[in-house]
Design an enzyme around this catalytic site. Structure first.
Site, PDB file in Angstrom:
ATOM      1  CB  THR A   1      -0.944   0.016   1.215  1.00 42.06           C
ATOM      2  OG1 THR A   1      -0.191  -0.232   2.399  1.00 42.06           O
ATOM      3  CG2 THR A   1      -2.019  -1.040   1.066  1.00 42.06           C
TER       4      THR A   1
ATOM      5  CG  MET B   1     -13.873  -2.186  22.016  1.00 42.78           C
ATOM      6  SD  MET B   1     -12.338  -3.049  21.646  1.00 42.78           S
ATOM      7  CE  MET B   1     -12.794  -4.728  22.100  1.00 42.78           C
TER       8      MET B   1
ATOM      9  CG  ASN C   1       3.741  -3.731   5.311  1.00 45.47           C
ATOM     10  OD1 ASN C   1       3.428  -2.555   5.449  1.00 45.47           O
ATOM     11  ND2 ASN C   1       2.928  -4.717   5.640  1.00 45.47           N
TER      12      ASN C   1
ATOM     13  CB  CYS D   1      -5.902  -0.689  20.330  1.00 47.72           C
ATOM     14  SG  CYS D   1      -6.425  -0.502  18.621  1.00 47.72           S
TER      15      CYS D   1
ATOM     16  CG  ASP E   1       5.539  -3.401   8.902  1.00 47.53           C
ATOM     17  OD1 ASP E   1       5.163  -2.931   7.813  1.00 47.53           O
ATOM     18  OD2 ASP E   1       5.184  -2.923   9.993  1.00 47.53           O
TER      19      ASP E   1
ATOM     20  CG  ASN F   1       6.556   4.600  11.388  1.00 48.90           C
ATOM     21  OD1 ASN F   1       5.550   4.969  10.796  1.00 48.90           O
ATOM     22  ND2 ASN F   1       6.726   3.344  11.778  1.00 48.90           N
ATOM     23  CD1 TRP F   2       3.806   7.775  11.350  1.00 46.31           C
ATOM     24  CD2 TRP F   2       3.689   9.907  10.699  1.00 46.31           C
ATOM     25  NE1 TRP F   2       3.369   8.518  12.420  1.00 46.31           N
ATOM     26  CE2 TRP F   2       3.281   9.824  12.052  1.00 46.31           C
ATOM     27  CE3 TRP F   2       3.704  11.152  10.082  1.00 46.31           C
ATOM     28  CZ2 TRP F   2       2.890  10.942  12.791  1.00 46.31           C
ATOM     29  CZ3 TRP F   2       3.315  12.267  10.811  1.00 46.31           C
ATOM     30  CH2 TRP F   2       2.905  12.158  12.155  1.00 46.31           C
TER      31      TRP F   2
ATOM     32  CB  CYS G   1      -6.049  -6.913  22.959  1.00 48.40           C
ATOM     33  SG  CYS G   1      -7.393  -8.107  23.098  1.00 48.40           S
TER      34      CYS G   1
ATOM     35  CE  LYS H   1       7.242   0.983   9.219  1.00 43.90           C
ATOM     36  NZ  LYS H   1       6.273  -0.104   9.476  1.00 43.90           N
TER      37      LYS H   1
END
Length: 705
Positions: free
Chosen positions: A258, A668, A278, A629, A323, A411-412, A626, A350
């Site tokens: 992407t 959520m 990635n 996040c 990644d 990173n970004w 989980c 990265k």
């Protein structure tokens, strides 16, 4: 005092359309030394994402400079109505500042007073958050001829009237049956809005598209990875790419690739450069079991912007399996290398190497490590390929502690390039990872599908080993000399995940950081000159502009993003609260932020009754669903609730929340489709165990649920 934003009492009416502000008069009486200011007083905004097509993020303004920056003060601020990550680059056009916030909301302010002129909520379905890897963020708008263009988390490209915020058109750029998202800012090239998307981890096929600015109709699309070979190929580039994918049926998951952030444009060469992400899944053993480079993953690709056709590419991580995206910020410049003037493209992706490419041909000119690198010894200048550490591919055994990890050496967060100093300023970080294959991998549409085992990658339970790992986690600014291909100087931070960069002709370098401060350094040496306590971590890049002869510096503050969610104890600065604001500074201003005490984390778990087997299974399930996040080890980074501090009421409603989606309005969603009742309960028991462990060594303050 200057105009501020929305109070909590105004939040609900704000979101339903009654847009209100609290505010006071602007102080214009500050004493400012003008001896060192720029003689010119021409107004200058910030009209495009990187300030120019080359994406340098270097401003020629020097009214604020290294000699008077200590007089910089807060002029006004605006409180956003949401408390999630903020990553936008503001645009400043015709005395108006445009920003985006959480859930793809757009805000327009008077750039001098801070008055809110209009607000647009694209009404992203909150349940779409399950399709996001890295928080409900947005990196900004694009502008052309009185119109704004921005992407939404659910894959739409929207055009607004810049003066009123009225929607002009919108186009669905993605297949909503797949877990695509948009967090990046569009670019405007030759009368078209160029936009990519995200979602590789969840299973999509990457591409970038161009849309007509007047109608929203798609002009062209370039896929970055091949689809099903039995259905033919869109072009020769896809046919060439397919030959580098070996075995398997990658197209069923999507393949990845992407284009979720960086782009740049050279109008002289008429080339559009895109950074490709990635693989999907990360693990090439699953995605392409017979090996291969898997083009055009982790590549810089040059396209013809008129029709989206392929021109050239350079792949930073052949056979990508970690990644290691190449979606990170790209900067265009003209440099003298070996006695020859070269048009170059510079990137610190990265994988930890800083690349200088000939932007006309894609020729590799240099590649040296800017961060900690253990996965490869160096990049071979003859072949252009990294010389890999064989263990890094985690085939048959795990990789061991490896640098960089999926968070990346960079990173970004945007870099900046100063032609005055000749330096590129990189927000560097060292966050290691242990890669291991998931031997029981099963594709789950719409959920994380990395093909890696999260257990070896999680922090060890043994306190001494854990501390040894945490001691390797670092953050810094690296001032990189792209001609000498080496660092000139470095500023060390308390931890990783620090904000983007802005450099100016005033010999200044601005950056917000994870510790909650925006800081001004000298651009030539890195000397710390000035800072301001923003009361929250800053990950977005600052911008600067001048109106009526007065220069301002603005930054969007608000802790969030990937590491803020998953980092947990890896955030060595400690849990950081999210207080989402737009902050604007000028010389002589003296506004202050309201006091903001962080409530103590209250941990009072029920008795632990689970078996060790239940707790271990709960940890496995937690890491599957989980951790992305709520943090490694259930230690929140501060942007989301710390689940060790759940109330008795939350424990009682646990299954309704986790499997039933009771809190879907906050993003959520329910996991009943992939998680059974016993698995849900085992996660709860794991969290109870983690809470009891925390009571043995009380944690720092963090966000409570």
């Amino acid at each position: 005092m200057p105009r501020s934003g929305l109070t909590a009492a105004l939040l609900v009416p704000f979101l339903i359309g009654s847009i209100l502000l609290t505010g006071c008069d602007r102080d214009v009486d500050g004493q400012v030394s003008t001896a060192d200011t720029d003689a010119t007083t021409v107004d200058m905004g910030w009209a495009t994402h990187g300030l120019d097509d080359a994406e340098t993020r270097f401003s020629p303004l020097q009214d604020i400079n290294a000699r008077n920056v200590t007089q910089l003060g807060l002029d006004w601020y605006f409180d956003y109505p949401t408390a999630r990550g903020k990553e936008a680059t503001p645009l400043v056009i015709d005395r108006t500042i445009y920003t985006t916030g959480s859930w793809s909301m757009v805000f327009a302010h008077d750039a001098i007073t801070g008055e809110l002129l209009w607000f647009h909520d694209p009404k992203v379905p909150r349940e779409w958050a399950v399709h996001l890897c890295c928080d409900v963020v947005n990196r900004g708008v694009a502008h052309d001829d009185g119109r704004l263009f921005f992407g939404t988390l659910d894959g739409r490209l929207v055009a607004l009237d810049a003066s009123s915020g009225e929607r002009l058109w919108e186009a669905q750029t993605t297949d909503r049956s797949r877990p695509y998202s948009i967090t990046g800012a569009p670019r405007i090239i030759k009368g078209r809005a160029i936009i990519g998307n995200g979602g590789s981890e969840l299973g999509v096929r990457g591409y970038v598209s161009a849309y007509d600015l007047d109608t929203g109709s798609m002009a062209w699309r370039f896929y970055t990875v091949p689809g099903n070979p039995e259905q033919g190929f869109e072009n020769e580039a896809m046919k060439t790419a397919a030959a580098t994918w070996g075995g398997g049926a990658w197209w069923e998951i999507g393949g990845g690739g992407t284009v979720w952030d960086s782009m740049a444009y050279d109008p002289e060469l008429d080339l559009l450069y895109i950074g490709v992400g990635n693989g999907a899944p990360w693990n090439r053993q699953i995605r392409s079991p017979d090996g291969g480079d898997n083009l055009y993953l982790s590549s810089v690709v040059a396209l013809n912007p008129n029709d989206g056709s392929y021109v050239w590419h350079y792949q930073t991580s052949p056979g990508e399996t970690w990644d290691y995206t190449a979606t990170q910020h790209m900067i265009l410049a003209d440099l003298e290398l070996d006695g020859r003037q070269r048009k170059v493209l510079m990137q610190a992706p990265k994988n930890g190497f800083f690349y200088v490419l000939d932007r006309a041909t894609g020729e590799l000119l240099s590649a040296e490590p800017y961060a900690g690198v253990t996965w490869a010894s160096h990049v071979d200048m003859e072949t252009g390929r990294p010389v890999e550490n064989p263990a890094s591919r985690y085939e048959g055994s795990d990789s061991g502690l490896q640098l960089p990890g999926p968070i990346g050496g960079h990173n970004w967060h945007p870099m900046s390039y100063s032609p005055d100093t000749g330096l590129v300023y990189i927000p560097k970080q060292d966050v290691p990872w242990v890669y291991a294959a998931d031997e029981q991998f099963e594709y789950k549409p719409g959920y994380w599908n990395t093909g890696t085992d999260s257990i070896p990658a999680s922090l060890p339970d043994d306190p001494e080993i854990k501390q040894t790992v945490l001691d390797t986690v670092k953050g810094a600014i690296v001032a990189w000399d792209p001609v000498a291909a080496e660092p000139r100087w470095e500023v060390t931070h308390a931890g990783p995940w620090n904000g983007g960069m802005l450099s100016t002709a005033g010999n200044l370098l601005f950056q917000g950081n994870a510790e909650g401060r925006i800081v001004a350094y000298t651009a030539d040496t890195g000397e710390d000159l000035w800072s301001f306590d923003a009361q929250t971590g800053i990950v977005a890049p600052p911008v600067t502009y001048r109106i009526d002869g007065v220069q301002y510096v603005a930054v969007v503050a608000g802790w969030g993003g990937a590491l803020a969610l998953v980092g947990g104890e890896a955030l060595t600065a400690g849990p950081i609260p999210n207080r989402s604001r737009l902050l604007v500074f000028r010389l002589g201003a003296d506004d202050t932020l309201p006091d903001a005490a962080t409530p103590a984390l209250v941990i009072a778990p029920p008795e632990l009754e689970a078996t060790p087997e239940q707790i271990l299974d709960g940890k496995v399930q937690y890491l599957a669903y989980c951790v992305f996040c709520h943090g490694d080890g259930a230690v929140s980074g501060g942007a989301t609730p710390d689940l060790r501090a759940m109330s008795a009421e939350t424990h009682a409603q646990w299954d309704a929340i986790v499997r039933g989606g009771q809190h879907w309005q906050g993003g959520m969603v329910g996991f009943a489709g992939v998680l059974g009742a016993q698995g849900s309960e085992n996660i709860r028991q794991y969290l109870i165990e983690r809470a009891h462990q925390a009571l043995l060594s009380p944690p720092e303050t963090a966000a409570a649920p």
